[in-house]
Enzyme design. Structure first.
Site, short mmCIF file in Angstrom:
data_model
loop_
_atom_site.label_atom_id
_atom_site.label_comp_id
_atom_site.label_asym_id
_atom_site.label_seq_id
_atom_site.Cartn_x
_atom_site.Cartn_y
_atom_site.Cartn_z
N HIS A 134 -3.12 -15.35 9.42
CA HIS A 134 -1.96 -14.49 9.70
C HIS A 134 -2.29 -13.36 10.69
CE1 HIS A 134 -0.34 -16.70 6.36
NE2 HIS A 134 -1.19 -16.14 5.51
N ARG B 42 3.59 -11.67 5.76
CA ARG B 42 5.05 -11.65 5.65
C ARG B 42 5.75 -11.02 6.84
NH1 ARG B 42 6.35 -10.08 -0.49
NH2 ARG B 42 8.44 -10.60 0.22
N PRO C 93 0.83 -1.21 0.00
CA PRO C 93 0.00 0.00 0.00
C PRO C 93 0.86 1.26 0.00
CG PRO C 93 -0.63 -1.50 1.78
CD PRO C 93 0.65 -2.02 1.20
N GLU C 94 0.46 2.23 -0.82
CA GLU C 94 1.15 3.52 -0.87
C GLU C 94 0.19 4.58 -0.33
OE1 GLU C 94 3.06 4.23 -4.66
OE2 GLU C 94 3.26 2.09 -5.04
#
Ligand SMILES: [Zn+2]
Length: 282
Positions: free
Chosen positions: A96, A115, A2-3
């Site tokens: 997760h 991750r 995400p930016e």
């Protein structure tokens, strides 16, 4: 990853859900993601009220109050695969799950991260976060002269400088490539050689592409950020091998400072300045 636009959308959604809510407890199963450490963060958050949620660069910032003292801010960075989900009672626990906030009166905010690169950081003041981060592209301080000052300080290459969060906060790979294409600038152009006209085009292209992305709910990528529509308006990212929409030359892919980069080799020529008449729409 995400930016700025995706983090902005997530922040706006969180604001409607958690502002004014008091945290009953905070738990984390992957403690290395928590700074300064899990004990300090748990103690600070317990009983704290979220007074506001804002965005700074790619950070989501929870402002904390309550118990008659200022606790600081809790800053969350999603990095590659982080997600924040509001848990509804009917849902199964998502995959997760690394941390959660539980609120007085019910409801949990879940932090999931396949991750494990995401970060949850308690920071004493907003000023400290500001010190780590550069210009905000959608604030009035993002001017041609501010960019000129950044660009003339060193003989850096354009794309690596734009990605440096300590100089400009919020741009990542997608929107940097898109802004450079729209401004007709090569990613390896030396920043100290750019004219004011080129800087003006670049500033307009950055602001335009970020605003357009926010209007389109961001760019979707797999399950990490679904629901965006901006992928339909991207010009070069994900378009390698396809014809440039301005000149029909095939978009090429190469690496700049370890980052995959897409350009039109005819529209973005090193050393060739864009003309001032370019519309950022094209
Ligand atoms: Zn072209």
């Amino acid at each position: 990853m995400p930016e700025l636009p995706e983090v902005e959308i997530i922040t706006r959604d969180l604001r409607t859900r958690v502002v004014g809510r008091t945290i009953r407890r905070f738990r984390a199963s992957w403690k290395r993601q928590i700074k300064p450490n899990i004990t300090v963060v748990q103690r600070a958050l317990q009983g704290a009220t979220i007074t506001q949620v804002t965005r700074r660069g790619k950070w989501i910032v929870f402002h904390l109050g309550g118990r008659n003292r200022s606790i600081g801010v809790l800053a969350v960075h999603l990095r590659m695969s982080g997600r924040i989900l509001w848990e509804s009672a009917a849902d199964e626990e998502p995959e997760h799950l690394r941390a959660f906030w539980e609120f007085d009166g019910g409801g949990r905010l879940l932090f999931c991260d396949a991750r494990k690169f995401g970060r949850i950081e308690l920071i004493p003041t907003m000023n400290e976060l500001d010190r780590r981060l550069g210009l905000e592209p959608l604030e009035p301080t993002f001017t041609v002269s501010a960019l000129r000052a950044l660009f003339s300080k060193s003989a850096r290459k354009l794309k690596p400088l734009l990605l440096d969060q300590t100089l400009i906060a919020g741009l990542g790979n997608i929107y940097t490539d898109e802004a450079l294409f729209r401004a007709r600038l090569h990613p390896l152009e030396r920043t100290d050689r750019l004219s004011d006209t080129a800087i003006r085009s670049l500033r307009r292209a950055i602001v335009h592409v970020l605003r357009e992305a926010i209007q389109n709910n961001g760019t979707s990528f797999d399950e990490v950020y679904p629901g965006g529509r901006m992928q339909q308006s991207l010009r070069v990212y994900g378009h390698e091998g396809q014809p440039c929409r301005r000149c029909k030359t095939a978009i090429v892919y190469f690496r700049v400072a370890q980052r995959g980069t897409r350009i039109c080799p005819r529209c973005q020529v090193p050393g060739v300045e864009p003309t001032s008449s370019i519309s950022p729409q094209r």
